[in-house]
Write a protein that holds these residues in place. Structure first.
Motif, PDB file in Angstrom:
ATOM      1  N   TYR A   1      -9.653  44.626  30.829  1.00  0.00           N
ATOM      2  CA  TYR A   1      -9.824  46.086  30.874  1.00  0.00           C
ATOM      3  C   TYR A   1     -11.226  46.543  30.474  1.00  0.00           C
ATOM      4  O   TYR A   1     -11.558  47.714  30.647  1.00  0.00           O
ATOM      5  N   ALA A   2     -12.026  45.635  29.927  1.00  0.00           N
ATOM      6  CA  ALA A   2     -13.307  46.064  29.350  1.00  0.00           C
ATOM      7  C   ALA A   2     -14.432  46.104  30.371  1.00  0.00           C
ATOM      8  O   ALA A   2     -14.533  45.227  31.240  1.00  0.00           O
ATOM      9  N   SER A   3     -15.280  47.117  30.231  1.00  0.00           N
ATOM     10  CA  SER A   3     -16.536  47.106  30.992  1.00  0.00           C
ATOM     11  C   SER A   3     -17.711  46.896  30.032  1.00  0.00           C
ATOM     12  O   SER A   3     -18.866  46.882  30.458  1.00  0.00           O
ATOM     13  N   VAL A   4     -17.415  46.733  28.736  1.00  0.00           N
ATOM     14  CA  VAL A   4     -18.444  46.349  27.757  1.00  0.00           C
ATOM     15  C   VAL A   4     -18.170  44.893  27.346  1.00  0.00           C
ATOM     16  O   VAL A   4     -17.066  44.387  27.546  1.00  0.00           O
ATOM     17  N   PRO A   5     -19.177  44.202  26.781  1.00  0.00           N
ATOM     18  CA  PRO A   5     -18.954  42.808  26.375  1.00  0.00           C
ATOM     19  C   PRO A   5     -17.845  42.666  25.330  1.00  0.00           C
ATOM     20  O   PRO A   5     -17.756  43.457  24.388  1.00  0.00           O
TER      21      PRO A   5
ATOM     22  N   LEU B   1     -14.793  46.138  15.962  1.00  0.00           N
ATOM     23  CA  LEU B   1     -14.318  44.814  15.555  1.00  0.00           C
ATOM     24  C   LEU B   1     -12.817  44.916  15.336  1.00  0.00           C
ATOM     25  O   LEU B   1     -12.363  45.641  14.451  1.00  0.00           O
ATOM     26  N   VAL B   2     -12.048  44.198  16.155  1.00  0.00           N
ATOM     27  CA  VAL B   2     -10.587  44.335  16.141  1.00  0.00           C
ATOM     28  C   VAL B   2      -9.988  43.066  15.550  1.00  0.00           C
ATOM     29  O   VAL B   2     -10.109  41.983  16.134  1.00  0.00           O
ATOM     30  N   PHE B   3      -9.344  43.206  14.409  1.00  0.00           N
ATOM     31  CA  PHE B   3      -8.783  42.051  13.702  1.00  0.00           C
ATOM     32  C   PHE B   3      -7.262  42.132  13.662  1.00  0.00           C
ATOM     33  O   PHE B   3      -6.694  42.916  12.905  1.00  0.00           O
TER      34      PHE B   3
ATOM     35  N   PHE C   1      -6.525  51.292  24.730  1.00  0.00           N
ATOM     36  CA  PHE C   1      -7.252  50.940  23.505  1.00  0.00           C
ATOM     37  C   PHE C   1      -8.703  50.572  23.845  1.00  0.00           C
ATOM     38  O   PHE C   1      -9.660  51.096  23.260  1.00  0.00           O
ATOM     39  N   VAL C   2      -8.861  49.679  24.831  1.00  0.00           N
ATOM     40  CA  VAL C   2     -10.192  49.205  25.213  1.00  0.00           C
ATOM     41  C   VAL C   2     -10.993  50.331  25.870  1.00  0.00           C
ATOM     42  O   VAL C   2     -12.175  50.540  25.553  1.00  0.00           O
ATOM     43  N   ARG C   3     -10.352  51.067  26.773  1.00  0.00           N
ATOM     44  CA  ARG C   3     -11.093  52.114  27.512  1.00  0.00           C
ATOM     45  C   ARG C   3     -11.533  53.253  26.597  1.00  0.00           C
ATOM     46  O   ARG C   3     -12.569  53.877  26.825  1.00  0.00           O
ATOM     47  N   VAL C   4     -10.754  53.504  25.549  1.00  0.00           N
ATOM     48  CA  VAL C   4     -11.170  54.518  24.572  1.00  0.00           C
ATOM     49  C   VAL C   4     -12.330  53.987  23.732  1.00  0.00           C
ATOM     50  O   VAL C   4     -13.365  54.641  23.581  1.00  0.00           O
ATOM     51  N   LEU C   5     -12.180  52.753  23.219  1.00  0.00           N
ATOM     52  CA  LEU C   5     -13.224  52.204  22.338  1.00  0.00           C
ATOM     53  C   LEU C   5     -14.563  52.090  23.046  1.00  0.00           C
ATOM     54  O   LEU C   5     -15.611  52.291  22.439  1.00  0.00           O
ATOM     55  N   GLU C   6     -14.543  51.781  24.348  1.00  0.00           N
ATOM     56  CA  GLU C   6     -15.842  51.624  25.017  1.00  0.00           C
ATOM     57  C   GLU C   6     -16.519  52.961  25.293  1.00  0.00           C
ATOM     58  O   GLU C   6     -17.682  52.979  25.666  1.00  0.00           O
TER      59      GLU C   6
END
Ligand code: CP
Length: 332
Positions: A133-137, A41-43, A96-101
């Motif tokens: 950049y995301a491959s997750v929802p 969750l990114v705020f 950021f996104v590729r690491v988190l996923e």
């Protein structure tokens, strides 16, 4: 599949999400689609309801929430493609996104409008960078343009309080000491149109919502058997209404010049507030607001503390609809 905007979902799908949320609320659905999984969750901005209800919802679905605040608990983030990162931004959304996923199964993002550049902000550049950049929802937890978790909870609340079917719904602008983003009213208008309500938007001249969004919503409302009108006559709008939804927002013409907006809105302070005098004009309407709300500025104590006020149920429904959304996106 992402959850960025209700417009990506059919009316039938939205109704199924509300049904799913109602099953969670009634305690009939104990499924754990997130068992052993994490959601980031990114705020970029503050939150009470969204943050707490997402964390609780993820826990109740069996998962673990990882809450990050770029520039606070994580590095400052650049979102522009091809940016020369020689200023204050430390990390790009791409990494950021590729690491988190690699750690989790979905990413929720809150990124408000800065109210500086309307033509740019209306395209939701930060949220769309996450989706690119995301491959997750990606779940929109309020972007510059949309707040689809809020609007789904709003539609659920209207149905819960007034039953299914077309209602006379009023979205009213209210005076506030400073300009605020338009995501909540935009998403409310779209969702109300999708659900086939008769929607009236009451706002003073100069506070029109996005032209393209209104045109799209008008078309959707007509197809869904509802209607969309705009007016600057607040008393006429309240007359016969079944739902009063209050929200303040900034004038797009003054993005980047908040002082000019503050000067223009000063004339509307005494008239554009939800009070008992206006509520008696309605057809025993419920009072709604996304919260947080400034008491005796947007709405009087007498109205928000009256039996007509459903703001706390509306906030509770955020939890149930978000569980429904996560179950849809992440269920097996
Ligand atoms: N309505 C809403 O999104 O509340 P928060 O800003 O507290 O999350």
């Amino acid at each position: 599949m992402h959850y960025l905007n209700t417009i990506d979902f059919s009316r039938e799908q939205l109704e199924q999400l509300i049904e799913s949320a109602s099953r969670f609320k009634r305690g009939e659905d104990h499924s754990k689609p997130l068992a052993g999984k994490s959601v980031a969750l990114v705020f970029f901005n503050p939150s009470l309801r969204t943050r707490a209800s997402m964390q609780v919802g993820i826990y109740e679905l069996g998962g673990n929430a990882v809450v990050l605040a770029p520039g606070g608990t994580s590095w400052t983030l650049e979102h522009r493609q091809g940016a020369l990162m020689d200023a204050d931004k430390t990390e790009h959304v791409a990494e950021f996104v590729r690491v988190l996923e690699r750690y989790g199964v979905a990413i929720g993002v809150r990124t408000f409008a800065a109210l500086k550049n309307w033509p740019e902000e209306r395209t939701d550049p930060v949220l769309n960078a996450f989706a690119r950049y995301a491959s997750v929802p990606i779940i929109n937890l309020e972007s510059a343009m949309h707040h689809p978790c809020q609007s789904l909870a709003d539609m659920m609340t209207i149905r819960e309080k007034l039953g299914a079917g077309r209602k006379r719904v009023v979205l009213t602008w209210a005076w506030h000491p400073k300009p605020l983003p338009m995501a909540v009213p935009n998403s409310f208008v779209l969702a109300a149109a999708q659900m086939g309500h008769d929607l009236v938007i009451a706002r003073p001249e100069g506070y029109e919502l996005d032209e393209e969004l209104l045109a799209t919503s008008r078309q959707i409302a007509a197809t869904a058997g509802g209607s969309l009108e705009t007016t600057d006559d607040i008393d006429a709008a309240f007359s016969g209404a079944e739902v009063i939804y209050a929200k303040s927002w900034g004038a797009s013409q003054f993005y980047g010049n908040s002082e000019a907006d503050i000067a223009m809105r000063a004339q509307h302070r005494s008239k554009w507030i939800v009070n008992e005098e206006k509520m008696v004009l309605t057809n025993s309407a419920i009072f709604m607001h996304c919260l947080p709300v400034r008491r005796n500025v947007i709405v009087t104590d007498a109205v928000i503390d009256s039996p007509a006020s459903v703001v706390i149920d509306e906030a509770e429904n955020r939890l149930h609809v978000q569980k429904a959304v996560m179950s849809l996106l992440l269920g097996n």
